[in-house]
Design a protein around this motif. Structure first.
Motif, PDB file in Angstrom:
ATOM      1  N   LEU A 231       0.823  -1.201   0.000  1.00  0.00           N
ATOM      2  CA  LEU A 231       0.000   0.000   0.000  1.00  0.00           C
ATOM      3  C   LEU A 231       0.862   1.257   0.000  1.00  0.00           C
ATOM      4  CD1 LEU A 231      -2.746   1.413   0.217  1.00  0.00           C
ATOM      5  CD2 LEU A 231      -2.573   1.155   2.714  1.00  0.00           C
ATOM      6  N   VAL A 232       1.942   1.244   0.762  1.00  0.00           N
ATOM      7  CA  VAL A 232       2.849   2.394   0.771  1.00  0.00           C
ATOM      8  C   VAL A 232       3.432   2.609  -0.619  1.00  0.00           C
ATOM      9  CG1 VAL A 232       4.999   3.323   1.705  1.00  0.00           C
ATOM     10  CG2 VAL A 232       3.354   2.215   3.235  1.00  0.00           C
ATOM     11  N   TRP A 233       3.876   1.551  -1.261  1.00  0.00           N
ATOM     12  CA  TRP A 233       4.404   1.676  -2.626  1.00  0.00           C
ATOM     13  C   TRP A 233       3.372   2.337  -3.545  1.00  0.00           C
ATOM     14  CZ3 TRP A 233       8.035  -1.856  -5.689  1.00  0.00           C
ATOM     15  CH2 TRP A 233       9.184  -2.158  -4.940  1.00  0.00           C
ATOM     16  N   ASP A 234       2.134   1.868  -3.471  1.00  0.00           N
ATOM     17  CA  ASP A 234       1.092   2.373  -4.360  1.00  0.00           C
ATOM     18  C   ASP A 234       0.800   3.850  -4.114  1.00  0.00           C
ATOM     19  OD1 ASP A 234       0.716  -0.084  -5.629  1.00  0.00           O
ATOM     20  OD2 ASP A 234      -0.836  -0.719  -4.225  1.00  0.00           O
ATOM     21  N   THR A 235       0.800   4.270  -2.861  1.00  0.00           N
ATOM     22  CA  THR A 235       0.361   5.622  -2.538  1.00  0.00           C
ATOM     23  C   THR A 235       1.459   6.668  -2.687  1.00  0.00           C
ATOM     24  OG1 THR A 235       0.756   5.188  -0.181  1.00  0.00           O
ATOM     25  CG2 THR A 235      -1.488   4.860  -1.009  1.00  0.00           C
ATOM     26  N   VAL A 236       2.721   6.304  -2.440  1.00  0.00           N
ATOM     27  CA  VAL A 236       3.780   7.319  -2.501  1.00  0.00           C
ATOM     28  C   VAL A 236       4.443   7.392  -3.877  1.00  0.00           C
ATOM     29  CG1 VAL A 236       4.197   7.106  -0.026  1.00  0.00           C
ATOM     30  CG2 VAL A 236       5.651   5.826  -1.626  1.00  0.00           C
ATOM     31  N   GLY A 331       6.730  14.364 -12.400  1.00  0.00           N
ATOM     32  CA  GLY A 331       5.995  13.124 -12.608  1.00  0.00           C
ATOM     33  C   GLY A 331       6.563  11.917 -11.901  1.00  0.00           C
ATOM     34  N   ILE A 332       7.525  12.113 -10.998  1.00  0.00           N
ATOM     35  CA  ILE A 332       8.200  11.001 -10.321  1.00  0.00           C
ATOM     36  C   ILE A 332       7.785  10.971  -8.854  1.00  0.00           C
ATOM     37  CG2 ILE A 332      10.466  10.095  -9.629  1.00  0.00           C
ATOM     38  CD1 ILE A 332       9.795   9.770 -12.606  1.00  0.00           C
ATOM     39  N   GLY A 333       7.665   9.748  -8.314  1.00  0.00           N
ATOM     40  CA  GLY A 333       7.265   9.579  -6.931  1.00  0.00           C
ATOM     41  C   GLY A 333       8.429   9.267  -6.006  1.00  0.00           C
ATOM     42  N   HIS A 334       8.109   8.673  -4.864  1.00  0.00           N
ATOM     43  CA  HIS A 334       9.054   8.564  -3.753  1.00  0.00           C
ATOM     44  C   HIS A 334      10.272   7.700  -4.060  1.00  0.00           C
ATOM     45  CE1 HIS A 334      10.143   8.939   0.449  1.00  0.00           C
ATOM     46  NE2 HIS A 334      10.269   7.630   0.540  1.00  0.00           N
ATOM     47  N   ASN A 335      10.078   6.596  -4.755  1.00  0.00           N
ATOM     48  CA  ASN A 335      11.185   5.674  -5.037  1.00  0.00           C
ATOM     49  C   ASN A 335      11.955   6.169  -6.262  1.00  0.00           C
ATOM     50  OD1 ASN A 335      12.928   3.491  -5.182  1.00  0.00           O
ATOM     51  ND2 ASN A 335      11.355   2.006  -5.725  1.00  0.00           N
ATOM     52  N   LEU A 336      12.534   7.337  -6.146  1.00  0.00           N
ATOM     53  CA  LEU A 336      13.103   8.047  -7.291  1.00  0.00           C
ATOM     54  C   LEU A 336      14.166   7.247  -8.046  1.00  0.00           C
ATOM     55  CD1 LEU A 336      13.911  11.822  -7.412  1.00  0.00           C
ATOM     56  CD2 LEU A 336      15.526  10.171  -8.330  1.00  0.00           C
ATOM     57  N   PRO A 337      15.111   6.576  -7.373  1.00  0.00           N
ATOM     58  CA  PRO A 337      16.137   5.868  -8.154  1.00  0.00           C
ATOM     59  C   PRO A 337      15.572   4.774  -9.050  1.00  0.00           C
ATOM     60  CG  PRO A 337      16.800   6.090  -5.862  1.00  0.00           C
ATOM     61  CD  PRO A 337      15.374   6.493  -5.925  1.00  0.00           C
ATOM     62  N   GLN A 338      14.518   4.101  -8.612  1.00  0.00           N
ATOM     63  CA  GLN A 338      13.954   3.026  -9.409  1.00  0.00           C
ATOM     64  C   GLN A 338      12.969   3.555 -10.448  1.00  0.00           C
ATOM     65  OE1 GLN A 338      12.724  -0.197  -6.944  1.00  0.00           O
ATOM     66  NE2 GLN A 338      12.651  -1.685  -8.594  1.00  0.00           N
ATOM     67  N   GLU A 339      12.340   4.677 -10.159  1.00  0.00           N
ATOM     68  CA  GLU A 339      11.416   5.279 -11.106  1.00  0.00           C
ATOM     69  C   GLU A 339      12.139   6.073 -12.185  1.00  0.00           C
ATOM     70  OE1 GLU A 339       7.808   7.108  -9.439  1.00  0.00           O
ATOM     71  OE2 GLU A 339       8.526   6.459  -7.463  1.00  0.00           O
ATOM     72  N   ALA A 340      13.274   6.666 -11.844  1.00  0.00           N
ATOM     73  CA  ALA A 340      14.028   7.499 -12.785  1.00  0.00           C
ATOM     74  C   ALA A 340      15.517   7.204 -12.657  1.00  0.00           C
ATOM     75  CB  ALA A 340      13.736   8.975 -12.522  1.00  0.00           C
ATOM     76  N   PRO A 341      15.945   5.991 -13.003  1.00  0.00           N
ATOM     77  CA  PRO A 341      17.342   5.608 -12.756  1.00  0.00           C
ATOM     78  C   PRO A 341      18.367   6.421 -13.525  1.00  0.00           C
ATOM     79  CG  PRO A 341      16.186   3.930 -14.036  1.00  0.00           C
ATOM     80  CD  PRO A 341      15.150   4.872 -13.555  1.00  0.00           C
ATOM     81  N   ALA A 342      18.072   6.804 -14.755  1.00  0.00           N
ATOM     82  CA  ALA A 342      19.057   7.571 -15.520  1.00  0.00           C
ATOM     83  C   ALA A 342      19.249   8.960 -14.929  1.00  0.00           C
ATOM     84  CB  ALA A 342      18.631   7.669 -16.988  1.00  0.00           C
ATOM     85  N   ALA A 343      18.160   9.590 -14.472  1.00  0.00           N
ATOM     86  CA  ALA A 343      18.279  10.907 -13.852  1.00  0.00           C
ATOM     87  C   ALA A 343      19.040  10.826 -12.538  1.00  0.00           C
ATOM     88  CB  ALA A 343      16.887  11.502 -13.625  1.00  0.00           C
ATOM     89  N   PHE A 344      18.817   9.755 -11.785  1.00  0.00           N
ATOM     90  CA  PHE A 344      19.538   9.591 -10.516  1.00  0.00           C
ATOM     91  C   PHE A 344      21.015   9.347 -10.787  1.00  0.00           C
ATOM     92  CE2 PHE A 344      21.116   7.356  -6.804  1.00  0.00           C
ATOM     93  CZ  PHE A 344      20.537   8.056  -5.752  1.00  0.00           C
ATOM     94  N   ALA A 345      21.326   8.481 -11.742  1.00  0.00           N
ATOM     95  CA  ALA A 345      22.721   8.199 -12.068  1.00  0.00           C
ATOM     96  C   ALA A 345      23.435   9.452 -12.557  1.00  0.00           C
ATOM     97  CB  ALA A 345      22.805   7.085 -13.109  1.00  0.00           C
ATOM     98  N   ARG A 346      22.736  10.258 -13.355  1.00  0.00           N
ATOM     99  CA  ARG A 346      23.353  11.495 -13.838  1.00  0.00           C
ATOM    100  C   ARG A 346      23.665  12.433 -12.661  1.00  0.00           C
ATOM    101  NH1 ARG A 346      20.238  14.732 -18.350  1.00  0.00           N
ATOM    102  NH2 ARG A 346      18.815  15.168 -16.632  1.00  0.00           N
ATOM    103  N   ALA A 347      22.770  12.478 -11.678  1.00  0.00           N
ATOM    104  CA  ALA A 347      23.012  13.325 -10.497  1.00  0.00           C
ATOM    105  C   ALA A 347      24.260  12.868  -9.763  1.00  0.00           C
ATOM    106  CB  ALA A 347      21.804  13.293  -9.579  1.00  0.00           C
ATOM    107  N   VAL A 348      24.464  11.550  -9.654  1.00  0.00           N
ATOM    108  CA  VAL A 348      25.666  11.029  -8.993  1.00  0.00           C
ATOM    109  C   VAL A 348      26.916  11.446  -9.748  1.00  0.00           C
ATOM    110  CG1 VAL A 348      26.906   8.930  -8.346  1.00  0.00           C
ATOM    111  CG2 VAL A 348      24.437   9.084  -7.947  1.00  0.00           C
ATOM    112  N   MET A 349      26.887  11.295 -11.062  1.00  0.00           N
ATOM    113  CA  MET A 349      28.048  11.672 -11.866  1.00  0.00           C
ATOM    114  C   MET A 349      28.316  13.164 -11.753  1.00  0.00           C
ATOM    115  SD  MET A 349      29.181   8.871 -13.252  1.00  0.00           S
ATOM    116  CE  MET A 349      30.266   9.566 -14.478  1.00  0.00           C
ATOM    117  N   ASP A 350      27.272  13.956 -11.780  1.00  0.00           N
ATOM    118  CA  ASP A 350      27.434  15.414 -11.716  1.00  0.00           C
ATOM    119  C   ASP A 350      27.920  15.854 -10.336  1.00  0.00           C
ATOM    120  OD1 ASP A 350      26.611  15.542 -14.321  1.00  0.00           O
ATOM    121  OD2 ASP A 350      24.593  16.273 -13.861  1.00  0.00           O
ATOM    122  N   ALA A 351      27.410  15.223  -9.276  1.00  0.00           N
ATOM    123  CA  ALA A 351      27.855  15.590  -7.919  1.00  0.00           C
ATOM    124  C   ALA A 351      29.342  15.382  -7.756  1.00  0.00           C
ATOM    125  CB  ALA A 351      27.080  14.790  -6.879  1.00  0.00           C
ATOM    126  N   GLY A 352      29.853  14.307  -8.338  1.00  0.00           N
ATOM    127  CA  GLY A 352      31.274  14.014  -8.222  1.00  0.00           C
ATOM    128  C   GLY A 352      32.159  15.003  -8.958  1.00  0.00           C
TER     129      GLY A 352
END
Length: 354
Positions: A231-236, A331-352
């Motif tokens: 239920l938490v997965w569905d709602t967030v 358009g992205i919800g709580h589980n951001l890395p799994q919902e938007a993996p390329a955007a999350f990976a890019r953030a990691v590369m950019d932070a470094g």
């Protein structure tokens, strides 16, 4: 064949990105879709993301402090390390599509199960099953020590973002850079005694449920725990169209014998309904001052996450004093890395590279 050009496009790195390295274990998708160009600090993940049913290579374990930590590792053994930290109710598979993207750019990616999850176990049956924030942060320091990592990029969401924030704040010498979904999530016990806006309180329904004995019993019961976390997965994550197999793969991590105890203590401690341990008091006193984070940081907000604070990151901007970037993912919800993996990976590369 996963190649540098494919992953350079997926991460938005262009031809100047780091040389791709051979993945350790089963690779992720062979072709990752590009992330649209950012404008005004907003990453729009409208294009298809490289999600699927990828898998990690066989998991490893290492003795680290109070724990035997189970973790996945992908990428070259001597690459610059990235530690990805999951939240609740999630597990290492939140990063199953992020890890190969980073590994293809030469990073050693380490994704541990947090205490009480998956294959991570307490060494001693006498150790209190503590879920307070500084305990989880010290688990990460112990993991880095056990793996011989002097410094790493730390990236996480939910519990994982809070844990990464704390390491960056209290042990900045161990944190090369930070990616934090939701910004500055360090718990302030005094502030948590005050009521929030009703809509915000409503989103935290399970936190109050866990304060009751009914909530504790629900987490200890296999069937009820399964339905509650689903239920938490569905709602967030209201826009994420995951299938049953994706949830069940993660739900297996909730069968850890210490899962209910750690989760219940975490949420009760936040509301000052459960005591912490004396060994962590010095760290909690420092965290109560809301220490700033000076390491290079990218913060990410998920537009459809009910826990995302309004103001496009303004609520916590003053807590980050070093090189900094903020992005909101539409358009992205709580589980951001799994919902938007390329955007999350890019953030990691950019932070470094900040």
């Amino acid at each position: 064949m996963i190649n540098r050009r494919t992953f350079g496009r997926a991460l938005g790195l262009g031809a100047g990105g780091a040389v791709a390295a051979t993945l350790v274990g089963t690779p992720g998708p062979a072709h990752a879709a590009p992330v649209p160009e950012q404008r005004a600090g907003v990453a729009d993940p409208a294009a298809p993301e490289p999600r699927g049913h990828g898998a990690f290579p066989p998991l490893k374990t290492v003795r680290a402090g109070l724990l035997e930590i189970g973790y996945a590792e992908v990428g070259p053994a001597h690459g610059p390390p990235v530690i990805c930290l999951h939240g609740w109710p999630y597990d290492i598979h939140s990063f199953v599509d992020v890890a190969p993207l980073l590994a293809a750019e030469g990073h050693r990616v380490i994704v541990p199960y947090l205490r009480g999850h998956g294959t991570t176990r307490f060494v001693s049956p006498r150790t209190f099953r503590n879920g307070q924030q500084s305990a989880l942060a010290l688990d990460v320091i112990a993991l880095m020590d056990a793996l011989g990592l002097e410094k790493a990029v730390l990236a996480g969401f939910d519990w994982g973002a809070r844990t990464a924030d704390i390491v960056a704040a209290l042990w900045p010498e161990r944190c090369k850079a930070l990616v934090s979904v939701g910004g500055y999530l360090v718990v302030n016990l005094a502030a948590n005694l005050r009521p929030l806006a009703p809509a915000t309180e409503r989103a935290w329904w399970y936190q109050y449920y866990f304060a009751t004995e009914r909530g504790r019993m629900a987490m200890e019961d296999k069937a009820t725990r399964h339905d509650l976390t689903r239920l938490v997965w569905d709602t967030v994550s209201p826009t994420w169209e995951f299938d049953d197999a994706t949830f069940e793969r993660t739900a297996a991590a909730f069968q850890n014998p210490d899962y209910a105890a750690v989760v219940i203590h975490n949420y009760r401690w936040r509301l000052s309904l459960a005591e912490g341990e004396r060994r962590y008091e010095p760290y909690e006193k420092r965290l109560a001052t809301r220490p700033v984070i000076a390491v290079p940081t990218v913060t990410l907000d998920a537009e459809r996450d009910p826990f995302t604070a309004p103001g496009d990151g303004s609520a916590y901007r003053d807590r980050f004093t070093g090189p900094y970037d903020h992005r909101t993912l539409k358009g992205i919800g709580h589980n951001l890395p799994q919902e938007a993996p390329a955007a999350f990976a890019r953030a990691v590369m950019d932070a470094g590279r900040l």
